[in-house]
Design a protein around this motif. Structure first.
Motif, PDB file in Angstrom:
ATOM      1  N   TYR A 164       0.857  -1.191   0.000  1.00 51.79           N
ATOM      2  CA  TYR A 164       0.000   0.000   0.000  1.00 51.79           C
ATOM      3  C   TYR A 164       0.883   1.227   0.000  1.00 51.79           C
ATOM      4  N   GLN A 165       0.274   2.335  -0.383  1.00 51.11           N
ATOM      5  CA  GLN A 165       0.948   3.612  -0.142  1.00 51.11           C
ATOM      6  C   GLN A 165       0.031   4.472   0.721  1.00 51.11           C
ATOM      7  N   CYS A 166      -1.057   5.019   0.137  1.00 53.14           N
ATOM      8  CA  CYS A 166      -1.946   5.839   0.965  1.00 53.14           C
ATOM      9  C   CYS A 166      -2.832   4.973   1.863  1.00 53.14           C
ATOM     10  N   GLY A 167      -3.095   3.750   1.443  1.00 56.35           N
ATOM     11  CA  GLY A 167      -3.863   2.830   2.270  1.00 56.35           C
ATOM     12  C   GLY A 167      -5.365   2.856   2.068  1.00 56.35           C
ATOM     13  N   TYR A 168      -5.836   3.741   1.195  1.00 57.50           N
ATOM     14  CA  TYR A 168      -7.297   3.862   1.093  1.00 57.50           C
ATOM     15  C   TYR A 168      -7.945   2.608   0.517  1.00 57.50           C
ATOM     16  N   CYS A 169      -7.263   1.956  -0.387  1.00 57.54           N
ATOM     17  CA  CYS A 169      -7.861   0.773  -1.020  1.00 57.54           C
ATOM     18  C   CYS A 169      -7.592  -0.489  -0.216  1.00 57.54           C
ATOM     19  N   THR A 170      -6.752  -0.375   0.817  1.00 57.47           N
ATOM     20  CA  THR A 170      -6.152  -1.568   1.426  1.00 57.47           C
ATOM     21  C   THR A 170      -7.168  -2.521   2.060  1.00 57.47           C
ATOM     22  N   ILE A 201      -9.299  -1.345  -7.260  1.00 58.51           N
ATOM     23  CA  ILE A 201      -8.432  -0.365  -7.909  1.00 58.51           C
ATOM     24  C   ILE A 201      -7.522   0.263  -6.847  1.00 58.51           C
ATOM     25  N   CYS A 202      -6.258   0.413  -7.182  1.00 60.03           N
ATOM     26  CA  CYS A 202      -5.314   1.095  -6.294  1.00 60.03           C
ATOM     27  C   CYS A 202      -4.768   2.298  -7.038  1.00 60.03           C
ATOM     28  N   ARG A 203      -5.153   3.467  -6.588  1.00 61.15           N
ATOM     29  CA  ARG A 203      -4.725   4.687  -7.298  1.00 61.15           C
ATOM     30  C   ARG A 203      -3.240   4.940  -7.088  1.00 61.15           C
TER      31      ARG A 203
END
Ligand SMILES: Cc1cc2nc3c(=O)[nH]c(=O)nc-3n(C[C@H](O)[C@H](O)[C@H](O)COP(=O)(O)OP(=O)(O)OC[C@H]3O[C@@H](n4cnc5c(N)ncnc54)[C@H](O)[C@@H]3O)c2cc1C
Ligand code: SF4
Ligand code: FES
Ligand code: FES
Lengths: 225, 327
Positions: A164-170, A201-203
């Motif tokens: 993850y990076q921002c974690g929103y999709c995690t 989807i992972c932005r």
């Protein structure tokens, strides 16, 4: 928010994302302003793990008001009696009424997968589900995966692979992965996993690490069973 | 999301009577089309009739070899059914090429048949769109019409493609839709179910007010046939078809005995290409034969400003599918 993150010189970024000390640090911070304002994905996972030690109390709304319907939902093993309007969406009921905010709202239109959770062990998009339709159903969210401090193998693998990076999709990614890994009909090769996870989807484009984490978790889950 | 009344039906009869002939009522199955469109205020039901508890979740083989699919069988369950995989590979492949794992887990057979167009002007709620607001015009004809707009079956009033993959396979296989309504039960040939836009693009299907789809029954499989679905799109997964083909063939040596061809992504309804089939039957397998059939299938196609590429792409979808199946 990210400006603040970068600019405040808090030293958060100098921690190794994978080091246990960072995790312990955040866990002691709990839901403090630091964690709430800048928490990346792994911190949310850590928090979710912590919430598990303080289980969500069963909720009972009593008699429904006019225009509401009473439903029973078993969420992460806890049975709730809730009164909902017909247009209440499952995702919103979990987030706003049960405060289970681990499940995310991305597109709200069935396109991104951020809201993925399990209903009776099947992964679905909770943004396109009416809560009333799920009367009597068993729901598992990201908060329900770990047992106490013990992360679910998929959570642990995401952690270790920095998936993850921002974690929103995690949380959606993890819930899809859990369903896929428990499904014998889905192939175990990389191409099958990519295809089966294409609804998440992972932005930030963390797909490479997500795939690595899922495949690693496969081994861990096999080892566990 | 706007407010509506909600009723959960326990029987088909109850569902039909709760719905009545009310054009403000809508059946709710998986909700992946309905709730999406209610959220963006394109569909505005006052009454939602939840049919998820009806006993329509089974798949059975009938004595005559046909396969009867309950309206509520999910796209996932249908794609995985062992009979479907064995005898109707084209259908299983089409289903698995559509949407995403999560969506297929929710989406139902009847809901898939009834899904609405993906035209952005239909969904934006403001552009002129005859489907959404009859008589207002069609923004797509002069507008952006590359990906979800058709070259076959269009009219000057609407050019949106029917977006379903599953339906393309069913059009090739041949099927019957069973409905139950205020006037009782009836059957509709699958190929007559979806309507061409003509002058009335707001009329998309052959259901009368209040009718509920209870089953889709597939024609018995062609003996010794091979079949496959080929979907061409902008990315490898999770996208509607730019062009797709469902092909079923039976061979005797190198001779094509039977052929069924249907197209997706290029037509305003699931498109059965009967003339192309005639051009294949009795012929030897050869690239020239496949190409001729493909040209015939797209004969009479009307290109628009951005989608002329769909004519050769649709042809290639047929040629490549046939080539793979007969290899
Ligand atoms: C992001 C996204 C991507 C997608 N990609 C694809 C794709 O690539 N390929 C593809 O083929 N599809 C795709 N779809 C569409 C998807 O397949 C449909 O939304 C789904 O099949 C609809 O089924 P449902 O059960 O959810 O229908 P619902 O939303 O419950 O119902 C759809 C419509 O049918 C009516 N209805 C439902 N059941 C009955 C019945 N038994 N009798 C009469 N009327 C009924 C409802 O009133 C409603 O008008 C996609 C959808 C989304 C959201
Ligand atoms: S193509 Fe059809 S759906 Fe799209 S704007 Fe024109 S009338 Fe509406
Ligand atoms: S929020 Fe449900 S799919 Fe995007
Ligand atoms: S980690 Fe940012 S969207 Fe996936």
């Amino acid at each position: 928010m990210s400006d603040h993150h970068k600019g405040d010189g808090s030293g958060v970024e100098t921690f190794d994302a994978r080091s246990p000390s960072r995790r312990r640090f955040l866990k002691t911070m709990g839901a403090s302003s630091l964690a709430a304002a800048t928490a990346p994905a792994w911190a949310q996972i850590a928090q979710a793990g912590q919430q598990q030690t303080e289980p969500v109390e069963p909720r009972d709304d009593g008699a429904p008001a006019e225009g509401e319907q009473q439903i029973r939902l078993t969420v992460n093993g806890v049975e709730h009696t809730l009164n909902v309007t017909p247009n209440a969406v499952l995702l919103d009921v979990l987030r706003d009424r049960l405060m289970l905010t681990g499940t995310k709202k991305g597109c709200d239109q069935g396109q991104c997968g951020a809201c993925t959770l399990l209903v009776n062990d099947t992964a679905i998009n909770s943004c396109l589900s009416l809560a009333v339709s799920h009367d009597g159903d068993r729901v598992t969210t990201i908060e329900g995966l770990s047992s106490g401090d013990e992360l679910h193998p998929v959570q642990a693998a995401f952690w270790e692979h920095d998936a993850y990076q921002c974690g929103y999709c995690t949380s959606g990614q993890i819930m899809s992965a859990v369903a896929i890994l428990n499904d014998d009909n889905i192939g175990s090769d990389d191409a099958s996993v990519r295809e089966a996870m294409s609804g998440n989807i992972c932005r930030c484009g963390a797909y490479k690490n997500i795939l690595a984490a899922v495949q690693d978790a496969r081994g861990r889950m096999r080892g566990a069973s | 999301m706007r407010e509506f009344n909600y009723a959960r039906a326990d029987s088909t009869r109850q569902a039909v009577s709760t719905h009545g002939r009310n054009d403000q009522a809508a059946y709710l199955a998986g909700g992946t089309t309905l709730l999406d469109l209610v959220k963006i205020d394109i569909m505005r039901p006052e009454q939602v009739v939840d049919i998820n508890r009806l006993d329509l979740g089974g798949i059975e083989t009938l004595d005559d070899g046909r396969v009867r699919i309950g309206a509520l069988v999910t796209n996932t369950a249908l794609a995985r059914d062992e009979r479907i995989q064995r005898d109707y590979a084209v259908l299983s492949e089409a289903l698995l090429s559509g949407a995403t794992t999560q969506l297929r887990n929710k989406a139902t057979t009847a809901g898939n048949v009834m899904q609405r167009v993906r035209c952005p002007y239909f969904r934006d709620g403001v552009s002129s769109c005859n489907k959404r607001e009859p008589g207002s015009g069609c923004a797509a004809i002069e507008g952006h019409n590359r990906s979800v707009h058709a070259v076959l079956g269009t009219s000057e009033h609407c050019i949106a493609t029917h977006p379903s993959d599953m339906c393309v396979a069913m059009a090739a296989i041949g099927a019957t839709i069973t409905v139950e309504g205020p006037d009782g039960r009836r059957e509709i040939d699958f190929l007559d179910f979806h309507l061409l836009p003509n002058d009335t693009p707001e009329r998309e299907h052959n259901l009368k007010p209040g009718e509920l789809i209870t089953h889709v029954t597939l024609a018995a499989p062609l003996e010794n046939s091979r079949s496959g679905y080929l979907k061409l799109r902008d990315r490898a997964s999770y996208q509607f078809a730019l062009a797709s083909s469902a092909v079923i063939v039976t061979l005797d040596g190198d001779t094509i005995v039977e052929a069924r061809v249907a197209l997706g992504g290029v037509g305003t309804k699931p498109w059965r290409a009967f003339d192309a089939e005639k051009a294949l039957k009795g012929q030897q397998i050869s690239e020239a034969t496949f190409k001729r059939a493909a040209e015939i299938a797209l004969q009479g196609a009307t290109p628009y400003a951005h989608n002329a590429f769909k004519i050769p792409l649709g042809q290639q979808a047929i040629v490549r599918n046939l080539t793979t199946l007969t290899a």
